[in-house]
Design a protein around this motif. Structure first.
Motif, PDB file in Angstrom:
ATOM      1  N   SER A 184      -7.498   3.538  -5.716  1.00  0.00           N
ATOM      2  CA  SER A 184      -7.288   2.574  -4.637  1.00  0.00           C
ATOM      3  C   SER A 184      -5.808   2.519  -4.285  1.00  0.00           C
ATOM      4  O   SER A 184      -4.945   2.960  -5.069  1.00  0.00           O
ATOM      5  N   GLU A 185      -5.500   1.968  -3.110  1.00  0.00           N
ATOM      6  CA  GLU A 185      -4.108   1.857  -2.665  1.00  0.00           C
ATOM      7  C   GLU A 185      -3.287   1.033  -3.656  1.00  0.00           C
ATOM      8  O   GLU A 185      -2.161   1.385  -4.006  1.00  0.00           O
ATOM      9  N   LYS A 186      -3.871  -0.073  -4.095  1.00  0.00           N
ATOM     10  CA  LYS A 186      -3.163  -0.966  -5.021  1.00  0.00           C
ATOM     11  C   LYS A 186      -2.852  -0.261  -6.335  1.00  0.00           C
ATOM     12  O   LYS A 186      -1.765  -0.407  -6.896  1.00  0.00           O
ATOM     13  N   ARG A 187      -3.806   0.523  -6.818  1.00  0.00           N
ATOM     14  CA  ARG A 187      -3.598   1.225  -8.079  1.00  0.00           C
ATOM     15  C   ARG A 187      -2.549   2.329  -7.932  1.00  0.00           C
ATOM     16  O   ARG A 187      -1.742   2.563  -8.837  1.00  0.00           O
TER      17      ARG A 187
ATOM     18  N   LYS B 167     -13.476   9.851  -8.377  1.00  0.00           N
ATOM     19  CA  LYS B 167     -13.246   8.677  -7.536  1.00  0.00           C
ATOM     20  C   LYS B 167     -11.754   8.532  -7.260  1.00  0.00           C
ATOM     21  O   LYS B 167     -10.955   8.429  -8.176  1.00  0.00           O
TER      22      LYS B 167
ATOM     23  N   ASP C 192       0.844  -1.193   0.000  1.00  0.00           N
ATOM     24  CA  ASP C 192       0.000   0.000   0.000  1.00  0.00           C
ATOM     25  C   ASP C 192       0.882   1.248   0.000  1.00  0.00           C
ATOM     26  O   ASP C 192       2.109   1.151   0.059  1.00  0.00           O
TER      27      ASP C 192
END
Length: 562
Positions: free
Chosen positions: A374-377, A371, A30
């Motif tokens: 995300s952490e992964k992105r 939006k 993350d």
């Protein structure tokens, strides 16, 4: 056999670096883990990460060669300035307050700090663009210095050296993020400490020891402004040009306070104790490495040949490689690993800073308004930008190698001066002064970039000034110093004229330094979250009730025993 020893050193070094990247990949899932190591990095790793990011091939090859040639042994003052101003004072003045406020604001980068401290998304985007643009020439200068030593030691063409270094650094940073960088920095720091001591001892022996070497250097003379010869200038206390020396000390020492890749090390500190230990360790590291590099460079005139223009034949960047050619194969191998360690540690810090800034502070707020990513992105984008940043800087390094426009220290001077000139004053005052307005930050951005670019353009076009003051500040080094000093002076003046208006928001930000509650920032510096004031008060009340209850029950127990 000699070549086998050098190659063996490199193979072992490369294997360890990649192994650390693989080992740390699980902690880089993350943003907090990839960029800050989950804010759990201990004092030794943080101190070595700070020191190895500070000192690179630019110091060992570029600065030590140029300023050792110009100032002689007085260039050692630059290394001592780096230790006591750039390390000791930086840790004492910035360390704790940076860690506490950035945790309180939930900030992972310097642009994010500006946005939340001064309530401006525009500052965030502008700062991220400045960082990305001006870290590129800094990174390109790292390749330049290292590759010159590789050519000297192995006879490998410059282009191949740049590509190999870029690939290796990219692999372990992409895999392990900040934690892999910190662990590798520690290993590389140990190599740097041992290597610089061994190299200094060996170089001194070439001329019969320290005393004989200094005696030979004292015979070197320099022409003064009046045309007379000044013998012994290069062994004098402040060298032949004290004003130029002061400019270098200020830029390379005070400048670290405004460099995002340096300040970000304080974001990841684990605990209060880590700050005290890290201060001592980083200062000692700087004394040995920086002091040693500049001390060694002070003897450059004994090994390089001076051209008709007073500069060394082959340029300033050839001074240190020429000096090292006379060492044994084992020592040359150690030097190559030393400079490789210094360069890769700084390179990894720069690309990690740049990629995190672009992702968190530019791509996410500009292109993902509806939006949030995300952490992964986010981590995926950071890895892509690391590869992109390394590739761009490598291409620039290869192109610049065939251009006589700028040598290593000039490239770093432009980058360092622009970043420190833009960020030093607003970041420092932002930690300590409540009334600093966002207008002062914008003005610092303009001043820092403007002065550095003006210097760059003057050098690019070959403009010469009749005015001695303008000619002095035409140098990227002196221009960077001017940008920092102007920012430090003008920010308080702007604050007096137009102070910040949102007092309630600022008071809430600075409440993180309030020590009067039980749950103070000092006690909670290592926690993931800082408890809210009402939670702290509740904890304090609860503790007081328990203490009172124990006090009242004690006499009864004593009476019962009787």
């Amino acid at each position: 056999m000699d070549m086998f020893i050098k190659i063996l050193f490199l193979v072992v070094f490369f294997a360890v670096m990649i192994g650390v990247g693989i080992y740390c990949r699980k902690q880089a899932t993350d943003v907090n883990g990839f960029v800050l190591g989950n804010r759990s990095v201990g004092p030794w790793l943080t101190a070595f990460a700070f020191g190895t990011s500070y000192f690179s091939a630019v110091i060992f090859v570029g600065y030590a060669g140029q300023f050792g040639w110009r100032f002689g042994l007085a260039s050692t003052w630059i290394g001592l300035g780096n230790a006591f101003i750039g390390s000791l004072l930086a840790w004492n003045i910035l360390g704790r307050r940076t860690r506490v406020m950035t945790q309180h604001l939930d900030s992972a980068t310097m642009p994010d700090f500006f946005a939340k401290r001064f309530d401006s998304k525009a500052l965030k985007i502008a700062a991220s663009v400045i960082i990305f643009i001006f870290l590129i020439p800094y990174t390109a200068s790292l390749y330049n210095g290292l590759s010159r030593l590789f050519e000297m030691a192995f006879g490998i063409p410059y282009t191949y050296c740049v590509i190999a270094m870029a690939l290796l650094t990219g692999v372990y940073v992409v895999l392990g993020g900040y934690m892999a960088t910190a662990i590798n920095d520690f290993i590389q720091g140990i190599i740097m400490l041992v290597g610089i001591v061994a190299v200094i001892a060996a170089v001194m022996q070439i001329n019969g020891g320290l005393t004989e070497t200094i005696a030979k250097l004292s015979q070197e003379s320099v022409k003064t402004a009046s045309g007379t010869e000044f013998q012994g200038a290069f062994t004098s206390f402040f060298g032949p040009d004290i004003f130029a020396l002061i400019g270098v000390v200020i830029l390379t020492s005070l400048g670290t306070w405004g460099l995002p890749q340096m300040v970000q090390k304080f974001y990841a500190i684990k605990s209060e104790k880590s700050i005290s230990t890290g201060t001592i360790v980083s200062t000692i590291f700087a004394i040995i490495v920086a002091g040693g590099c500049y001390f060694l460079g002070g003897f450059g005139r004994l090994f390089g040949e001076m051209g008709p223009d007073g500069k060394p034949v082959g340029g300033y960047d050839s001074v240190i490689p020429t000096m090292l050619e006379q060492l044994s194969p084992v020592l040359i191998g150690i030097v190559v690993i030393l400079v490789l360690s210094a360069s890769m540690s700084t390179l990894s810090s720069l690309v990690l800073t740049s990629s995190s800034v672009l992702t968190i502070d530019f791509i996410d707020p500009v292109f993902c308004k509806k939006k949030q990513m995300s952490e992964k992105r986010k981590v995926g984008w950071m890895r892509i930008f690391i590869v992109f940043f390394i590739a761009v800087s490598a291409i620039i390094a290869i192109v610049q190698a065939n251009s006589p426009i700028l040598f290593i220290s000039q490239m770093m001077g432009v980058s360092w001066g622009a970043l420190a000139g833009a960020f030093l004053a607003p970041f420092l005052y932002g930690l300590y002064m409540k009334r600093v307005p966002k207008a002062a930050v914008w003005i610092n951005f303009v001043i820092g970039i403007g002065i550095s670019l003006a210097s760059f353009i003057c050098n690019l076009t070959g403009v010469k000034f009749d005015n001695a003051v303008l000619e002095y500040f035409k140098s990227p080094i002196n221009a960077g110093m001017l940008a920092m000093v102007v920012g430090l002076v003008i920010t308080p003046i702007i604050t007096l004229i137009a102070p910040a208006k949102d007092k309630d928001r600022i008071e809430k930000i600075f409440s993180c330094y309030n020590k009067r509650v039980t749950a103070s920032s000092k006690e909670f510096i290592g926690d993931d979250e800082e408890p809210a004031p009402e939670q702290a008060s509740a904890a304090k009340t609860k503790t007081a009730v328990k203490t009172a209850a124990r006090t009242k029950s004690t006499p009864k127990k004593n009476k019962k025993r009787k």
